[in-house]
Design an enzyme around this catalytic site. Structure first.
Site, PDB file in Angstrom:
ATOM      1  N   HIS A  38       0.822  -1.211   0.000  1.00  0.00           N
ATOM      2  CA  HIS A  38       0.000   0.000   0.000  1.00  0.00           C
ATOM      3  C   HIS A  38       0.852   1.255   0.000  1.00  0.00           C
ATOM      4  O   HIS A  38       1.971   1.265   0.519  1.00  0.00           O
ATOM      5  CB  HIS A  38      -0.906   0.019   1.240  1.00  0.00           C
ATOM      6  CG  HIS A  38      -2.210  -0.675   1.048  1.00  0.00           C
ATOM      7  ND1 HIS A  38      -3.416  -0.092   1.337  1.00  0.00           N
ATOM      8  CD2 HIS A  38      -2.494  -1.913   0.579  1.00  0.00           C
ATOM      9  CE1 HIS A  38      -4.390  -0.935   1.066  1.00  0.00           C
ATOM     10  NE2 HIS A  38      -3.859  -2.053   0.601  1.00  0.00           N
ATOM     11  N   GLU A 107      -6.182  -0.659  -6.107  1.00  0.00           N
ATOM     12  CA  GLU A 107      -7.179   0.224  -5.518  1.00  0.00           C
ATOM     13  C   GLU A 107      -6.783   1.670  -5.792  1.00  0.00           C
ATOM     14  O   GLU A 107      -5.603   2.023  -5.751  1.00  0.00           O
ATOM     15  CB  GLU A 107      -7.296   0.022  -3.999  1.00  0.00           C
ATOM     16  CG  GLU A 107      -7.727  -1.356  -3.566  1.00  0.00           C
ATOM     17  CD  GLU A 107      -6.539  -2.202  -3.133  1.00  0.00           C
ATOM     18  OE1 GLU A 107      -5.435  -1.652  -2.910  1.00  0.00           O
ATOM     19  OE2 GLU A 107      -6.725  -3.426  -3.009  1.00  0.00           O
TER      20      GLU A 107
END
Length: 325
Positions: A38, A107
């Site tokens: 991330h 994402e």
């Protein structure tokens, strides 16, 4: 045999602590480990987002037995697929064959930072397919040059290929991604214990290939404290991946989850220290056909105590319950 894994969740832990935790997970006898990749945490309360690949390099040197895996890397926005191929080959060599490359379509939360926009899901899936093809071509050795719809490659070559190439996994959440994974992947990745995902993957070429799931848990001797912590840091989880893939920042996840109650989270995530609750939370994944299930302990500071409890209580209980697969 069902294999139980440990998640290095970069969104809730700093880099040195992540490495210390996976060393402890190896000592606790977890069967494998995975790491999130991330650029942002889901919520501000989680508070971390170190570079997963640097952590993996350190983990490969600090451990000797536990397998490592990205869960998952997006090879289409922040990273060009030729760079992902190089990183994966290097990590496989450093870990002496213990690495699996988990890939997904990404994402918005993490990929928007490079300013390339966020296309529709069908485009993201097409980009992922092209990226996997490039990575596999580089894994085959030699020079690769191609002009693709989404990516160009100009005379790329991997100069340090490991003796055994890392298996490639693809994350799925619906039929299109299952079809892609069945055609291109060595294993399938999912965070929902949905047998239809496994059936679709199998139908499109995934028969006999491993399935890797992931389950959040929140161990604490004080169940009320566990519920509070799970709500504070994991209330975003219930939005589902169609929502989670599109929100651009932590403020969006905070707004989307503002009406989620602690009891709602506790219904989805086992909280407390009743080992039976954790065993029953794993069961749907086993019943759906997942052979590998990675646990995510919610709460960065709780990792050492959770790992001690897992070693003495949780892992023996899970192995007793699912020893026949």
């Amino acid at each position: 045999m069902v294999r139980i894994g440990y998640t290095m969740m970069t969104e809730q832990r700093g880099p040195r602590d992540l490495v210390a935790d996976v060393v402890r997970a190896e000592r606790a006898d977890f069967d494998f480990s995975v790491i999130s990749d991330h650029y942002f945490p889901w919520l501000d309360e989680q508070g971390h987002a170190p570079y997963a690949w640097a952590v993996l390099g350190a983990a490969a040197q600090a451990t000797s037995r536990i397998p490592l895996m990205t869960y998952v890397t997006c090879p289409t926005f922040r990273y060009h697929p030729v760079v992902v191929a190089q990183k994966a080959a290097t990590l496989q060599s450093l870990s002496q064959g213990r690495f699996r490359l988990g890939l997904g379509s990404g994402e918005n939360l993490n990929e928007h930072v490079v300013g390339r926009g966020w296309p529709a899901v069908a485009v993201r899936q097409a980009m992922l397919e092209e990226a996997v093809q490039i990575i596999r071509a580089l894994f085959d050795g030699g020079y690769v040059t191609r002009r693709g719809r989404y990516f160009d490659v100009d005379g790329a070559r991997l100069w340090d290929l490991p003796d055994r190439l890392p298996p490639i996994g693809v994350a799925v959440s619906g039929q299109a991604s299952c079809e892609l994974a069945g055609r291109l992947a060595d294993l399938v990745i999912a965070v929902e214990p949905d047998p239809e995902l496994i059936a679709c993957f199998t139908q499109h070429g995934g028969a006999g290939k491993p399935a890797v799931g992931q389950l959040p848990v929140c161990w604490d001797p004080d169940r009320a404290a566990a519920v509070r912590r799970a709500h504070e840091q994991f209330r975003w989880f219930g939005g589902g991946w169609k929502v989670n893939a599109d929100l651009p920042g932590t403020a969006g996840f905070a707004a989307a989850s503002r009406f989620v109650r602690p009891d709602d989270v506790a219904e989805a995530i086992p909280c407390g220290d009743r080992v039976e609750d954790f065993v029953e939370a794993v069961r749907p994944f086993v019943d759906a056909g997942f052979g590998d299930i990675a646990l995510v302990q919610v709460g960065g500071d709780s990792q050492p105590a959770f790992l001690d409890w897992a070693q003495g209580t949780l892992l023996p209980a899970l192995r007793a319950a699912f020893s026949s697969g």
